[in-house]
Design a protein around this motif. Structure first.
Motif, PDB file in Angstrom:
ATOM      1  N   UNK A   2       0.837  -1.198   0.000  1.00 56.53           N
ATOM      2  CA  UNK A   2       0.000   0.000   0.000  1.00 56.53           C
ATOM      3  C   UNK A   2       0.868   1.241   0.000  1.00 56.53           C
ATOM      4  N   UNK A   3       0.265   2.332  -0.449  1.00 56.74           N
ATOM      5  CA  UNK A   3       0.981   3.612  -0.481  1.00 56.74           C
ATOM      6  C   UNK A   3       1.094   4.166   0.936  1.00 56.74           C
ATOM      7  N   UNK A   4       2.139   4.949   1.204  1.00 56.07           N
ATOM      8  CA  UNK A   4       2.276   5.557   2.531  1.00 56.07           C
ATOM      9  C   UNK A   4       1.110   6.498   2.828  1.00 56.07           C
ATOM     10  N   UNK A   5       0.838   6.672   4.108  1.00 56.36           N
ATOM     11  CA  UNK A   5      -0.229   7.589   4.505  1.00 56.36           C
ATOM     12  C   UNK A   5       0.035   8.973   3.915  1.00 56.36           C
ATOM     13  N   UNK A   6      -1.002   9.579   3.404  1.00 53.13           N
ATOM     14  CA  UNK A   6      -0.883  10.923   2.863  1.00 53.13           C
ATOM     15  C   UNK A   6      -0.581  10.975   1.383  1.00 53.13           C
ATOM     16  N   UNK A   7      -0.212   9.845   0.778  1.00 55.26           N
ATOM     17  CA  UNK A   7       0.124   9.862  -0.648  1.00 55.26           C
ATOM     18  C   UNK A   7      -1.102  10.156  -1.496  1.00 55.26           C
ATOM     19  N   UNK A   8      -2.239   9.612  -1.119  1.00 55.42           N
ATOM     20  CA  UNK A   8      -3.460   9.861  -1.871  1.00 55.42           C
ATOM     21  C   UNK A   8      -3.833  11.340  -1.814  1.00 55.42           C
ATOM     22  N   UNK A   9      -3.746  11.926  -0.643  1.00 54.77           N
ATOM     23  CA  UNK A   9      -4.062  13.346  -0.488  1.00 54.77           C
ATOM     24  C   UNK A   9      -3.099  14.199  -1.309  1.00 54.77           C
ATOM     25  N   UNK A  10      -1.838  13.816  -1.298  1.00 56.83           N
ATOM     26  CA  UNK A  10      -0.847  14.584  -2.056  1.00 56.83           C
ATOM     27  C   UNK A  10      -1.110  14.493  -3.557  1.00 56.83           C
ATOM     28  N   UNK A  11      -1.394  13.296  -4.050  1.00 54.82           N
ATOM     29  CA  UNK A  11      -1.686  13.127  -5.482  1.00 54.82           C
ATOM     30  C   UNK A  11      -2.936  13.898  -5.877  1.00 54.82           C
ATOM     31  N   UNK A  12      -3.956  13.830  -5.040  1.00 55.46           N
ATOM     32  CA  UNK A  12      -5.188  14.562  -5.329  1.00 55.46           C
ATOM     33  C   UNK A  12      -4.942  16.057  -5.333  1.00 55.46           C
ATOM     34  N   UNK A  13      -4.206  16.539  -4.353  1.00 53.25           N
ATOM     35  CA  UNK A  13      -3.891  17.965  -4.287  1.00 53.25           C
ATOM     36  C   UNK A  13      -3.094  18.425  -5.489  1.00 53.25           C
ATOM     37  N   UNK A  14      -2.118  17.621  -5.900  1.00 43.79           N
ATOM     38  CA  UNK A  14      -1.312  17.973  -7.080  1.00 43.79           C
ATOM     39  C   UNK A  14      -2.160  17.995  -8.347  1.00 43.79           C
ATOM     40  N   UNK A  15      -3.089  17.058  -8.470  1.00 47.81           N
ATOM     41  CA  UNK A  15      -3.962  17.029  -9.646  1.00 47.81           C
ATOM     42  C   UNK A  15      -4.848  18.270  -9.707  1.00 47.81           C
ATOM     43  N   UNK A  16      -5.403  18.652  -8.560  1.00 48.23           N
ATOM     44  CA  UNK A  16      -6.236  19.857  -8.535  1.00 48.23           C
ATOM     45  C   UNK A  16      -5.401  21.103  -8.827  1.00 48.23           C
ATOM     46  N   UNK A  17      -4.199  21.175  -8.272  1.00 49.39           N
ATOM     47  CA  UNK A  17      -3.325  22.327  -8.542  1.00 49.39           C
ATOM     48  C   UNK A  17      -2.964  22.403 -10.016  1.00 49.39           C
ATOM     49  N   UNK A  18      -2.662  21.260 -10.608  1.00 50.63           N
ATOM     50  CA  UNK A  18      -2.310  21.214 -12.025  1.00 50.63           C
ATOM     51  C   UNK A  18      -3.480  21.705 -12.877  1.00 50.63           C
ATOM     52  N   UNK A  19      -4.686  21.298 -12.521  1.00 49.74           N
ATOM     53  CA  UNK A  19      -5.876  21.733 -13.255  1.00 49.74           C
ATOM     54  C   UNK A  19      -6.093  23.237 -13.095  1.00 49.74           C
ATOM     55  N   UNK A  52     -13.171  30.842 -12.794  1.00 50.78           N
ATOM     56  CA  UNK A  52     -13.092  29.381 -12.835  1.00 50.78           C
ATOM     57  C   UNK A  52     -11.771  28.900 -12.264  1.00 50.78           C
ATOM     58  N   UNK A  53     -10.683  29.590 -12.583  1.00 54.78           N
ATOM     59  CA  UNK A  53      -9.369  29.217 -12.040  1.00 54.78           C
ATOM     60  C   UNK A  53      -9.363  29.305 -10.517  1.00 54.78           C
ATOM     61  N   UNK A  54      -9.914  30.385  -9.995  1.00 57.06           N
ATOM     62  CA  UNK A  54      -9.975  30.564  -8.540  1.00 57.06           C
ATOM     63  C   UNK A  54     -10.857  29.498  -7.895  1.00 57.06           C
ATOM     64  N   UNK A  55     -11.970  29.181  -8.535  1.00 60.68           N
ATOM     65  CA  UNK A  55     -12.870  28.161  -8.010  1.00 60.68           C
ATOM     66  C   UNK A  55     -12.189  26.791  -7.984  1.00 60.68           C
ATOM     67  N   UNK A  56     -11.493  26.435  -9.055  1.00 65.01           N
ATOM     68  CA  UNK A  56     -10.788  25.150  -9.098  1.00 65.01           C
ATOM     69  C   UNK A  56      -9.707  25.077  -8.021  1.00 65.01           C
ATOM     70  N   UNK A  57      -8.996  26.174  -7.805  1.00 62.50           N
ATOM     71  CA  UNK A  57      -7.969  26.190  -6.760  1.00 62.50           C
ATOM     72  C   UNK A  57      -8.598  26.033  -5.378  1.00 62.50           C
ATOM     73  N   UNK A  58      -9.726  26.699  -5.150  1.00 61.40           N
ATOM     74  CA  UNK A  58     -10.396  26.616  -3.850  1.00 61.40           C
ATOM     75  C   UNK A  58     -10.953  25.216  -3.590  1.00 61.40           C
ATOM     76  N   UNK A  59     -11.589  24.618  -4.590  1.00 62.69           N
ATOM     77  CA  UNK A  59     -12.136  23.268  -4.425  1.00 62.69           C
ATOM     78  C   UNK A  59     -10.998  22.280  -4.195  1.00 62.69           C
ATOM     79  N   UNK A  60      -9.915  22.433  -4.931  1.00 61.43           N
ATOM     80  CA  UNK A  60      -8.763  21.544  -4.758  1.00 61.43           C
ATOM     81  C   UNK A  60      -8.150  21.645  -3.382  1.00 61.43           C
ATOM     82  N   UNK A  61      -8.011  22.852  -2.890  1.00 56.61           N
ATOM     83  CA  UNK A  61      -7.453  23.055  -1.554  1.00 56.61           C
ATOM     84  C   UNK A  61      -8.352  22.428  -0.498  1.00 56.61           C
TER      85      UNK A  61
END
Length: 98
Positions: A2-19, A52-61
């Motif tokens: 399994x992935x280390x704790x927090x890896x899922x949150x980090x990947x999700x956060x990076x995906x939202x930031x990238x978007x 839209x950019x601000x909204x995506x950043x806020x939802x991702x955060x």
């Protein structure tokens, strides 16, 4: 394994930031295009894209923070729906005003 704790949150956060970063880059391109067209109605997609950019950043955060807690709460289905609607309206405004 399994992935280390927090890896899922980090990947999700990076995906939202990238978007959100991609949406911000589109905003800059729309801003440049609107300036070359002497503003007018070409500014409408710029404003919508910035929002839209601000909204995506806020939802991702918010999503990343929720995942980093010990017991994450499911995201309200309203937030992704609003984000999708914002992207759709922005794309339609580009088609209509540009």
């Amino acid at each position: 394994m399994t992935a280390p704790d927090g890896a899922q949150a980090e990947r999700t956060g990076l995906a939202w930031r990238r978007t959100a970063l991609a949406a911000a880059a589109c905003t800059v391109l729309l801003l440049h295009s609107a300036a070359q067209r002497h503003w007018g109605t070409a500014f409408v997609p710029v404003v919508l894209s910035a929002g839209t950019s601000a909204l995506l950043a806020a939802v991702g955060t918010r999503r990343e923070r929720a995942l980093r807690t010990g017991r994450p709460v499911a995201m309200s289905p309203t937030l992704p729906a609003i984000a999708s609607l914002a992207v759709t309206v922005t794309a339609a405004s580009v088609a209509a005003f540009h």
